[in-house]
Motif scaffolding. Structure first.
Motif, short mmCIF file in Angstrom:
data_model
loop_
_atom_site.label_atom_id
_atom_site.label_comp_id
_atom_site.label_asym_id
_atom_site.label_seq_id
_atom_site.Cartn_x
_atom_site.Cartn_y
_atom_site.Cartn_z
N LEU A 110 10.64 9.79 9.42
CA LEU A 110 9.55 8.83 9.34
C LEU A 110 8.91 8.60 10.71
N ARG A 111 9.73 8.55 11.75
CA ARG A 111 9.17 8.39 13.10
C ARG A 111 8.26 9.56 13.46
N ARG A 112 8.69 10.77 13.17
CA ARG A 112 7.85 11.94 13.47
C ARG A 112 6.54 11.87 12.71
N HIS A 161 10.10 0.36 15.68
CA HIS A 161 11.45 -0.21 15.52
C HIS A 161 11.39 -1.58 14.85
N ASP A 162 10.42 -2.40 15.22
CA ASP A 162 10.29 -3.72 14.58
C ASP A 162 10.01 -3.57 13.09
N ALA A 163 9.22 -2.55 12.72
CA ALA A 163 8.92 -2.35 11.30
C ALA A 163 10.15 -1.85 10.55
N VAL A 164 10.91 -0.93 11.14
CA VAL A 164 12.10 -0.41 10.48
C VAL A 164 13.11 -1.54 10.24
N LEU A 165 13.23 -2.45 11.22
CA LEU A 165 14.21 -3.53 11.12
C LEU A 165 13.63 -4.82 10.55
N GLY A 166 12.33 -4.84 10.28
CA GLY A 166 11.66 -6.09 9.97
C GLY A 166 11.73 -6.56 8.54
N HIS A 167 12.37 -5.79 7.66
CA HIS A 167 12.43 -6.18 6.25
C HIS A 167 13.85 -6.17 5.72
N GLY A 168 14.81 -6.13 6.63
CA GLY A 168 16.20 -6.12 6.20
C GLY A 168 16.61 -4.76 5.67
N THR A 169 17.81 -4.69 5.15
CA THR A 169 18.35 -3.44 4.61
C THR A 169 17.57 -3.01 3.38
N LEU A 170 17.23 -1.72 3.34
CA LEU A 170 16.42 -1.19 2.24
C LEU A 170 17.05 0.09 1.69
N PRO A 171 16.88 0.35 0.41
CA PRO A 171 17.15 1.70 -0.07
C PRO A 171 16.25 2.68 0.69
N LEU A 172 16.75 3.87 0.99
CA LEU A 172 15.97 4.80 1.81
C LEU A 172 14.64 5.17 1.16
N ALA A 173 14.61 5.31 -0.16
CA ALA A 173 13.36 5.64 -0.83
C ALA A 173 12.32 4.53 -0.65
N THR A 174 12.78 3.28 -0.65
CA THR A 174 11.87 2.15 -0.45
C THR A 174 11.34 2.15 0.97
N LEU A 175 12.19 2.40 1.95
CA LEU A 175 11.75 2.47 3.34
C LEU A 175 10.70 3.56 3.51
N ALA A 176 10.93 4.73 2.95
CA ALA A 176 9.99 5.84 3.09
C ALA A 176 8.65 5.53 2.44
N LYS A 177 8.68 4.80 1.34
CA LYS A 177 7.45 4.47 0.62
C LYS A 177 6.64 3.40 1.33
N GLU A 178 7.30 2.41 1.89
CA GLU A 178 6.61 1.22 2.41
C GLU A 178 6.29 1.29 3.90
N LEU A 179 7.13 1.92 4.71
CA LEU A 179 6.97 1.82 6.16
C LEU A 179 5.63 2.34 6.69
N PRO A 180 5.10 3.47 6.23
CA PRO A 180 3.80 3.90 6.75
C PRO A 180 2.70 2.85 6.56
N THR A 181 2.74 2.13 5.45
CA THR A 181 1.74 1.09 5.21
C THR A 181 1.88 -0.04 6.21
N TRP A 182 3.12 -0.43 6.52
CA TRP A 182 3.34 -1.51 7.48
C TRP A 182 2.76 -1.16 8.85
N LEU A 183 2.76 0.13 9.19
CA LEU A 183 2.30 0.56 10.51
C LEU A 183 0.85 1.05 10.51
#
Length: 566
Positions: free
Chosen positions: A522-524, A540-562
């Motif tokens: 995701l960082r790349r 880093h703040d985005a990765v840690l900013g929503h608490g523990t997530l299922p990996l599929a949820t992190l992959a789906k949501e993180l680009p939008t947050w950034l």
């Protein structure tokens, strides 16, 4: 607007009911997390407790379906509420599947986290200074025979059904129980760590140990002797258990939150090992060893300066590493946790079976810091070469940052702050392993020896993919697992302890590399999409900013947050 508000309220109410139900089912978990509820009772691993858990999971799934129906689908929910329902579904579905498979009959046999380890843990974490708090702990001691009798029944059910533990796990539990029972009551780890309202209360604790704890522990030990010991599986992997392949697939999903094929994970582990070995050769050459990484490791570990002279020296070195990481952190994180991180040695009664280091989160109310436990067993084997990367993984900027920031999050509900780790630990352990590489970027390693130790740690986690899948899917022996870990760079002591850990906790060892690879991917991708606008602190703040997530949820949501277009 009203419909959105109603949906938000409904999701929060559902997650609150679920989390309250979990804490009611496991008052021990509540205490470890710093809650005061249920401080006078223990969990119920018996049929009634299992049925209550099953009802909670089913009702939660039905509630999630009803909310989405009212909101016309998940897309109609705000981001955090959509994530909350994702997490609840992941947890409830996999817990129900494990119940159907009666995996509790295996989990009860565990040298690291089994029921026999629970009271010493509570003694360390439960507040007992006030008289009412002390009386609550005494009530737990009186409840211990009931708790252990239910666990004995699970052992008997496992024997009757053929779902027995691997022989090495059974033997480790027997040895641990024998060590515990050999300790005089007045020297019990419960007595030595408990904080008492007044000195005379110590006699009451010692008496209760003799009356309640020792007979219950003796009964638990006796459940493993004789027929259970004889019926324990000679082959260590789940593939040797009844319906073992299906059990392992469920455990992969339970720990990683993903459906991943064991063969694919095995292949990835081998590829990672080759890549990391290439990096180690570069350091070995720089240190004058050519491409002989094994010789470099032997020489580095043989250096007297790399061996702790005392337990206190080892603990002080770990404390210094945490202080150094905290000083550098503002350049890489916009948000830092308020909770401190304390270093403690692993308790003597469990150190022979424990990993090299691990972390416990701070309490909910902030009264207790996070705790970084360092194993001081077999001190000559505890080389400083690997300590730094462990400190950065388990404490700062690893688990302490990730878990403390989640615990302290100002807007996440209690379930998201405290309970979402149930959704699979690949996010948590992936962040810890990512943090070891990040520490290198932060300049935290003092020399090439510590960097070599970091690469040994990375190799260790890659080897975990190979060993865990090898044992549980491909009929590897324990000796094959130990040999693979020795080749990856572990000491004899740690290779044996770690292999037995993987045998005891199928698929837990997969979480590290699976999670790290996803965060790095995701960082790349985000960095490539944003170009010069990419901000590592914001990532880093985005990765840690929503608490523990299922990996599929992190992959789906993180680009939008950034701000990356979907």
């Amino acid at each position: 607007m009203g419909d959105v508000r109603n949906a938000v309220d409904a999701v929060n109410a559902l997650s609150d009911r679920f989390w309250d139900g979990i804490l009611d089912l496991s008052p021990v978990t509540a205490t470890v997390l710093g809650y005061e509820q249920g401080m006078d009772r223990l969990d119920d691993p018996g049929p009634e407790g299992r049925q209550r858990a099953r009802t909670l999971y089913r009702e939660t799934l039905a509630g999630a379906d009803a909310i989405e129906a009212d909101a016309a689908g998940a897309a109609g929910l705000p981001t955090e509420e959509r994530i909350t329902l994702d997490i609840l579904r992941v947890i409830c579905n996999v817990e129900l599947e494990q119940q159907d498979q009666r995996f509790d009959r295996l989990k009860v046999v565990d040298q690291m986290d089994g029921p026999q380890t629970m009271l010493p843990l509570l003694a360390a974490f439960q507040p007992t200074e006030a008289p009412d708090q002390f009386e609550a702990f005494m009530a737990r001691l009186a409840d211990y025979p009931r708790f252990m009798a239910a666990n004995v029944e699970l052992v008997r059910e496992g024997l009757a059904s053929g779902l027995t533990a691997a022989r090495i796990v059974t033997e480790r539990v027997i040895s641990q129980m024998e060590r515990l029972l050999a300790i005089p009551d007045e020297q019990s780890p419960i007595v030595t760590v408990l904080k008492l309202p007044k000195p005379s209360d110590r006699d009451r604790v010692v008496e209760a140990i003799g009356k309640y704890v020792r007979p219950a522990d003796r009964g638990f030990l006796e459940a493993f002797l004789g027929k259970y010991r004889e019926a324990s599986r000679e082959e260590p992997g789940l593939c040797s258990a009844p319906d073992g392949d299906r059990l392992y697939r469920t455990q992969i999903r339970a720990w990683t939150s993903l459906d991943i094929d064991a063969g694919e994970l095995h292949r990835i582990g081998l590829e990672e090992l080759a890549s990391i070995e290439h990096e180690r050769r570069a350091i070995a050459a720089d240190l004058g060893f050519g491409d002989d990484t094994s010789g470099a490791r032997t020489a580095l570990r043989a250096d007297p300066a790399a061996v702790p002279a005392s337990i206190d020296e080892l603990l002080d070195r770990a404390r210094g590493q945490i202080e150094r990481a905290l000083a550098a952190a503002p350049g890489y994180f916009g948000r830092l946790p308020h909770a401190g991180c304390e270093v403690r040695p692993v308790e003597p009664y469990k150190e022979a079976d424990a990993p090299a280091a691990y972390y416990y989160p701070p309490s909910v109310d902030g009264s207790r810091p996070g705790v970084y436990y360092v194993n001081t067993y077999d001190l000559p084997s505890r080389s400083y070469i690997g300590l730094a990367s462990m400190s950065f993984h388990e404490a700062v900027p690893g688990h302490h940052f990730q878990i403390a920031l989640q615990t302290e999050h100002p807007s996440l509900n209690a379930f998201r702050r405290m309970g979402s780790r149930m959704a699979g630990m690949a996010y948590v352990e992936g962040w810890g392993l990512y943090s070891e590489r990040l520490a290198d970027e932060m300049g935290l390693f003092l020399n090439q020896s510590e960097r070599f130790g970091m690469l040994d740690g990375q190799s260790h986690r890659a080897a975990r993919l190979v060993v865990d899948t090898g044992i549980h899917a491909f009929h590897w022996t324990r000796q094959q697992g130990v040999a693979q870990l020795l080749e990856a760079g572990l000491s004899d002591t740690d290779a044996a302890i770690e292999t037995d850990r993987y045998i005891t906790w199928p698929a837990q060892a997969l979480t590290y590399k699976v999670g790290q690879r996803e965060i790095e991917r995701l960082r790349r991708e985000v960095s490539a999409a944003l170009g010069p606008a990419f901000d590592l602190r914001a990532f880093h703040d985005a990765v840690l900013g929503h608490g523990t997530l299922p990996l599929a949820t992190l992959a789906k949501e993180l680009p939008t947050w950034l701000g990356v277009a979907g």
